[in-house]
Motif scaffolding. Structure first.
Motif, PDB file in Angstrom:
ATOM      1  N   LEU A  82       0.835  -1.308   0.005  1.00 28.10           N
ATOM      2  CA  LEU A  82      -0.159  -0.181   0.131  1.00 28.10           C
ATOM      3  C   LEU A  82       0.301   1.297  -0.039  1.00 28.10           C
ATOM      4  CD1 LEU A  82      -2.614   1.137   0.383  1.00 28.10           C
ATOM      5  CD2 LEU A  82      -2.646   0.976   2.434  1.00 28.10           C
ATOM      6  N   LEU A  83       1.758   1.248   0.989  1.00 30.15           N
ATOM      7  CA  LEU A  83       2.796   2.566   0.922  1.00 30.15           C
ATOM      8  C   LEU A  83       3.611   2.618  -0.753  1.00 30.15           C
ATOM      9  CD1 LEU A  83       4.440   4.604   2.288  1.00 30.15           C
ATOM     10  CD2 LEU A  83       6.156   2.965   3.246  1.00 30.15           C
ATOM     11  N   ASN A  84       4.010   1.609  -0.979  1.00 31.79           N
ATOM     12  CA  ASN A  84       4.589   1.503  -1.947  1.00 31.79           C
ATOM     13  C   ASN A  84       3.927   2.320  -3.433  1.00 31.79           C
ATOM     14  OD1 ASN A  84       6.856   1.084  -3.827  1.00 31.79           O
ATOM     15  ND2 ASN A  84       7.093  -0.996  -3.086  1.00 31.79           N
ATOM     16  N   GLY A  85       2.400   1.730  -3.526  1.00 32.08           N
ATOM     17  CA  GLY A  85       1.455   2.031  -4.000  1.00 32.08           C
ATOM     18  C   GLY A  85       1.169   3.638  -4.352  1.00 32.08           C
ATOM     19  N   ILE A  86       1.044   3.930  -2.691  1.00 31.17           N
ATOM     20  CA  ILE A  86       0.533   5.456  -3.050  1.00 31.17           C
ATOM     21  C   ILE A  86       1.688   6.537  -3.229  1.00 31.17           C
ATOM     22  CG2 ILE A  86      -0.160   7.053  -0.624  1.00 31.17           C
ATOM     23  CD1 ILE A  86      -1.605   4.973   0.304  1.00 31.17           C
ATOM     24  N   ASN A  87       2.949   5.844  -2.226  1.00 33.32           N
ATOM     25  CA  ASN A  87       4.236   6.684  -2.713  1.00 33.32           C
ATOM     26  C   ASN A  87       4.633   6.535  -4.707  1.00 33.32           C
ATOM     27  OD1 ASN A  87       5.095   6.989  -0.086  1.00 33.32           O
ATOM     28  ND2 ASN A  87       6.062   5.783  -0.287  1.00 33.32           N
ATOM     29  N   ARG A  88       4.159   6.016  -5.026  1.00 34.49           N
ATOM     30  CA  ARG A  88       4.008   6.192  -7.001  1.00 34.49           C
ATOM     31  C   ARG A  88       3.817   6.944  -7.307  1.00 34.49           C
ATOM     32  NH1 ARG A  88       8.135   3.709  -4.916  1.00 34.49           N
ATOM     33  NH2 ARG A  88       8.949   2.081  -5.474  1.00 34.49           N
ATOM     34  N   ALA A  89       1.675   6.632  -6.829  1.00 34.21           N
ATOM     35  CA  ALA A  89       1.465   7.691  -7.110  1.00 34.21           C
ATOM     36  C   ALA A  89       0.464   9.026  -6.922  1.00 34.21           C
ATOM     37  CB  ALA A  89      -0.235   6.570  -7.268  1.00 34.21           C
ATOM     38  N   LEU A  90       0.748   9.594  -5.931  1.00 38.32           N
ATOM     39  CA  LEU A  90       0.251  10.556  -4.934  1.00 38.32           C
ATOM     40  C   LEU A  90       0.880  11.771  -6.381  1.00 38.32           C
ATOM     41  CD1 LEU A  90      -1.576  11.040  -2.599  1.00 38.32           C
ATOM     42  CD2 LEU A  90       0.629  11.520  -1.071  1.00 38.32           C
ATOM     43  N   PHE A  91       1.948  11.637  -6.414  1.00 43.91           N
ATOM     44  CA  PHE A  91       2.255  12.882  -7.076  1.00 43.91           C
ATOM     45  C   PHE A  91       1.479  12.968  -8.225  1.00 43.91           C
ATOM     46  CE2 PHE A  91       5.173  10.194 -10.792  1.00 43.91           C
ATOM     47  CZ  PHE A  91       5.239  10.398 -11.148  1.00 43.91           C
ATOM     48  N   ALA A  92       1.095  12.158  -8.819  1.00 38.40           N
ATOM     49  CA  ALA A  92       0.260  12.347 -10.509  1.00 38.40           C
ATOM     50  C   ALA A  92      -1.158  12.480 -10.457  1.00 38.40           C
ATOM     51  CB  ALA A  92       0.219  11.488 -11.323  1.00 38.40           C
ATOM     52  N   THR A  93      -1.605  13.134  -8.775  1.00 38.04           N
ATOM     53  CA  THR A  93      -2.768  13.400  -8.470  1.00 38.04           C
ATOM     54  C   THR A  93      -3.164  14.694  -9.082  1.00 38.04           C
ATOM     55  OG1 THR A  93      -2.513  13.196  -6.017  1.00 38.04           O
ATOM     56  CG2 THR A  93      -3.062  11.672  -6.380  1.00 38.04           C
ATOM     57  N   ALA A  94      -4.462  15.484  -9.627  1.00 33.42           N
ATOM     58  CA  ALA A  94      -4.867  16.559 -10.113  1.00 33.42           C
ATOM     59  C   ALA A  94      -5.159  17.172  -8.863  1.00 33.42           C
ATOM     60  CB  ALA A  94      -5.749  16.194 -10.925  1.00 33.42           C
ATOM     61  N   ASP A  95      -5.161  18.404  -9.253  1.00 37.76           N
ATOM     62  CA  ASP A  95      -6.206  19.289  -8.786  1.00 37.76           C
ATOM     63  C   ASP A  95      -6.737  20.292  -9.295  1.00 37.76           C
ATOM     64  OD1 ASP A  95      -4.852  19.465  -5.991  1.00 37.76           O
ATOM     65  OD2 ASP A  95      -2.863  20.326  -7.043  1.00 37.76           O
ATOM     66  N   ASP A  96      -8.138  18.928  -9.619  1.00 36.10           N
ATOM     67  CA  ASP A  96      -9.119  20.110 -10.799  1.00 36.10           C
ATOM     68  C   ASP A  96     -10.522  20.240 -10.755  1.00 36.10           C
ATOM     69  OD1 ASP A  96      -9.911  20.825 -12.995  1.00 36.10           O
ATOM     70  OD2 ASP A  96      -9.277  19.221 -14.387  1.00 36.10           O
ATOM     71  N   GLU A  97     -10.591  21.503 -10.051  1.00 35.01           N
ATOM     72  CA  GLU A  97     -12.105  21.423  -9.333  1.00 35.01           C
ATOM     73  C   GLU A  97     -13.048  21.178 -10.075  1.00 35.01           C
ATOM     74  OE1 GLU A  97     -12.556  25.326  -8.127  1.00 35.01           O
ATOM     75  OE2 GLU A  97     -11.009  25.674  -6.451  1.00 35.01           O
ATOM     76  N   LEU A  98     -13.224  21.377 -11.299  1.00 36.18           N
ATOM     77  CA  LEU A  98     -14.072  20.293 -12.605  1.00 36.18           C
ATOM     78  C   LEU A  98     -14.191  19.031 -12.381  1.00 36.18           C
ATOM     79  CD1 LEU A  98     -13.108  23.155 -15.326  1.00 36.18           C
ATOM     80  CD2 LEU A  98     -15.414  23.737 -13.846  1.00 36.18           C
ATOM     81  N   ARG A  99     -13.166  17.920 -12.276  1.00 33.24           N
ATOM     82  CA  ARG A  99     -13.418  17.187 -12.761  1.00 33.24           C
ATOM     83  C   ARG A  99     -12.575  16.266 -11.187  1.00 33.24           C
ATOM     84  NH1 ARG A  99      -9.509  15.650 -17.400  1.00 33.24           N
ATOM     85  NH2 ARG A  99     -10.795  13.333 -17.707  1.00 33.24           N
ATOM     86  N   PRO A 100     -13.546  16.622  -9.659  1.00 32.80           N
ATOM     87  CA  PRO A 100     -12.806  15.801  -8.883  1.00 32.80           C
ATOM     88  C   PRO A 100     -12.358  14.655  -8.945  1.00 32.80           C
ATOM     89  CG  PRO A 100     -15.359  16.400  -8.543  1.00 32.80           C
ATOM     90  CD  PRO A 100     -14.927  16.791 -10.621  1.00 32.80           C
ATOM     91  N   VAL A 101     -12.746  13.855  -9.812  1.00 32.86           N
ATOM     92  CA  VAL A 101     -12.664  11.682  -9.766  1.00 32.86           C
ATOM     93  C   VAL A 101     -11.215  11.947  -9.943  1.00 32.86           C
ATOM     94  CG1 VAL A 101     -14.654  11.257 -10.268  1.00 32.86           C
ATOM     95  CG2 VAL A 101     -12.743  12.150 -12.679  1.00 32.86           C
ATOM     96  N   MET A 102     -10.237  13.319 -10.661  1.00 35.43           N
ATOM     97  CA  MET A 102      -8.702  13.247 -11.038  1.00 35.43           C
ATOM     98  C   MET A 102      -7.956  13.045  -9.936  1.00 35.43           C
ATOM     99  SD  MET A 102      -9.174  11.884 -13.796  1.00 35.43           S
ATOM    100  CE  MET A 102      -8.196  12.159 -14.665  1.00 35.43           C
ATOM    101  N   ASN A 103      -8.560  13.572  -8.866  1.00 36.08           N
ATOM    102  CA  ASN A 103      -7.674  14.205  -7.397  1.00 36.08           C
ATOM    103  C   ASN A 103      -7.609  13.121  -5.631  1.00 36.08           C
ATOM    104  OD1 ASN A 103      -8.414  17.130  -8.448  1.00 36.08           O
ATOM    105  ND2 ASN A 103      -9.624  17.546  -7.157  1.00 36.08           N
ATOM    106  N   GLY A 104      -7.803  12.350  -7.205  1.00 37.34           N
ATOM    107  CA  GLY A 104      -7.355  10.636  -5.639  1.00 37.34           C
ATOM    108  C   GLY A 104      -6.584  10.115  -6.683  1.00 37.34           C
ATOM    109  N   ILE A 105      -5.853   9.283  -5.569  1.00 43.81           N
ATOM    110  CA  ILE A 105      -5.677   7.785  -6.013  1.00 43.81           C
ATOM    111  C   ILE A 105      -6.464   6.444  -6.626  1.00 43.81           C
ATOM    112  CG2 ILE A 105      -4.047   5.464  -5.666  1.00 43.81           C
ATOM    113  CD1 ILE A 105      -2.487   7.950  -4.300  1.00 43.81           C
TER     114      ILE A 105
END
Length: 373
Positions: free
Chosen positions: A136-159
């Motif tokens: 779980l840590l490995n996956g979160i560490n790898r993916a977190l930096f690529a999440t968005a800050d998009d108010e119009l498409r909130p689904v992109m703001n998470g893993i």
């Protein structure tokens, strides 16, 4: 009520969960830790209404059970300065708190715990999954930096957690870059998925390094519960459909470059200083067994170029990338060598480790930028 607890044990647990508390809260009670003493165990809760975290500390002795809330910042700052020793908490019926330690005492006001909001509960159709804390840590560490800050498409703001009976895949994308981390060592009992928001993902990232063993994740359409060895977190999920991430990953990029990750990273950091501040555009020119990394800023008449050996046997080609994104991607891969797979200057490039970790499949994708020449 009265209880005695170790100062360092209490402080470390309070500090770990305090990150949940927002700097500005709509409800004043959310600035507090909720203390609940029951049968010699002190459970402590924090919440921002979206995310709730609970941890427990064993007390040395106590006279009776009870609940109260206390302002988090005051207590944390006060305990920070106390070396390891027993602390005696004495709470009166009108929530006056006295904390006694070796050479002195603190007096502060508590609050009625009844005002503290209840954490969400899961529905009967909740899905349960178990996976190793390290995965779980490995996956979160790898993916977190690529999440968005998009108010119009909130689904992109998470893993995005994509669970099948064969594997668990964690995906993040902001539309420019994408990470797909697949673990073959974890799987579900059925097909299921959820989108894990950025704030609780960051909280998990901080807690997981000290965890060993299994993490249990239970979730329904709205909420997820993560149960760790010493912590329990309930969080609101992002609702909505995650885009089909597999459809954007190119299946056949014919141009393959094998390059030393650290050497490329160093070159990118040096050369990108001279790129345009507005675009951060960096150009990669591929020739036989050679990669030329260049950048220029026409406004300031600055430019830089660096050559590096690589393994490449295709036709010469040039492609542009945003240097900050490419640096981020290479920083989040641990392999010594990476393969950059390209089709043409207008299509996404994929970056994968030459040697994948055991039971893992990691792929990063980056959209190119147009070159002017």
């Amino acid at each position: 009520m009265k209880f005695i607890v170790s100062s360092t044990a209490l402080f470390s647990h309070l500090q770990a969960i305090s990150r949940v508390i927002n700097s500005k809260n709509t409800l004043p009670i959310l600035d507090c830790f909720l203390f609940d003493l029951k049968d010699g165990m002190l459970s402590i809760t924090v919440s921002d209404t979206e995310t709730t975290m609970v941890t427990a500390v064993e007390v040395n002795e106590s006279d009776k059970d009870g609940r109260f809330a206390v302002v988090a910042k005051t207590l944390l700052d006060a305990l920070k300065e106390i070396p390891e020793q027993p602390l005696t908490f004495d709470i009166s019926d009108n929530y006056e708190i006295t904390v006694m330690y070796q050479n002195g005492k603190y007096s502060l006001m508590g609050q009625n715990a009844a005002e503290y909001p209840q954490s969400a509960t899961l529905g009967e159709n909740a899905v349960k999954v178990e996976l190793d804390a390290a995965i779980l840590l490995n996956g979160i560490n790898r993916a977190l930096f690529a999440t968005a800050d998009d108010e119009l498409r909130p689904v992109m703001n998470g893993i995005y957690f994509d669970i099948t009976t064969e594997d668990i895949t964690m995906v993040a994308s902001d539309g420019h870059k994408l990470v797909r981390f697949k673990s073959l060592a974890a799987q579900g009992k059925e097909r299921a998925a959820f989108i894990f928001p950025k704030k609780p993902a960051n909280l998990m990232k901080a807690l997981l390094p000290k965890e060993h063993g299994q993490v249990t994740i239970e979730f329904d359409e709205r909420n997820a519960v993560f149960t760790l060895e010493k912590f329990r977190m309930v969080c609101r999920l992002i609702e909505g459909r995650y885009p089909n991430y597999n459809s954007v990953i190119p299946q056949n990029n014919p141009h393959k470059v094998i390059v030393d990750r650290q050497m490329l990273l160093g070159a990118l950091r040096r050369v990108s200083i001279f790129s345009s501040q507005a675009s951060s555009l960096i150009k990669l020119r591929l020739e036989e067994n050679l990669i030329v990394i260049s950048a220029q800023d026409i406004d300031y008449s600055t430019s830089a170029e660096e050559k590096q050996a690589c393994q490449y046997a295709g036709n010469p080609m040039s492609i542009g990338f945003k240097s900050t994104f490419l640096i981020d991607i290479l920083n989040n891969i641990t392999a010594d060598e990476v393969v950059i797979e390209l089709a043409d200057p207008s299509r996404a490039g994929t970056i994968v480790p030459v040697e994948q970790e055991k039971d893992e499949n990691l792929l990063m994708l980056l959209m190119p930028m147009m070159l002017n020449d």
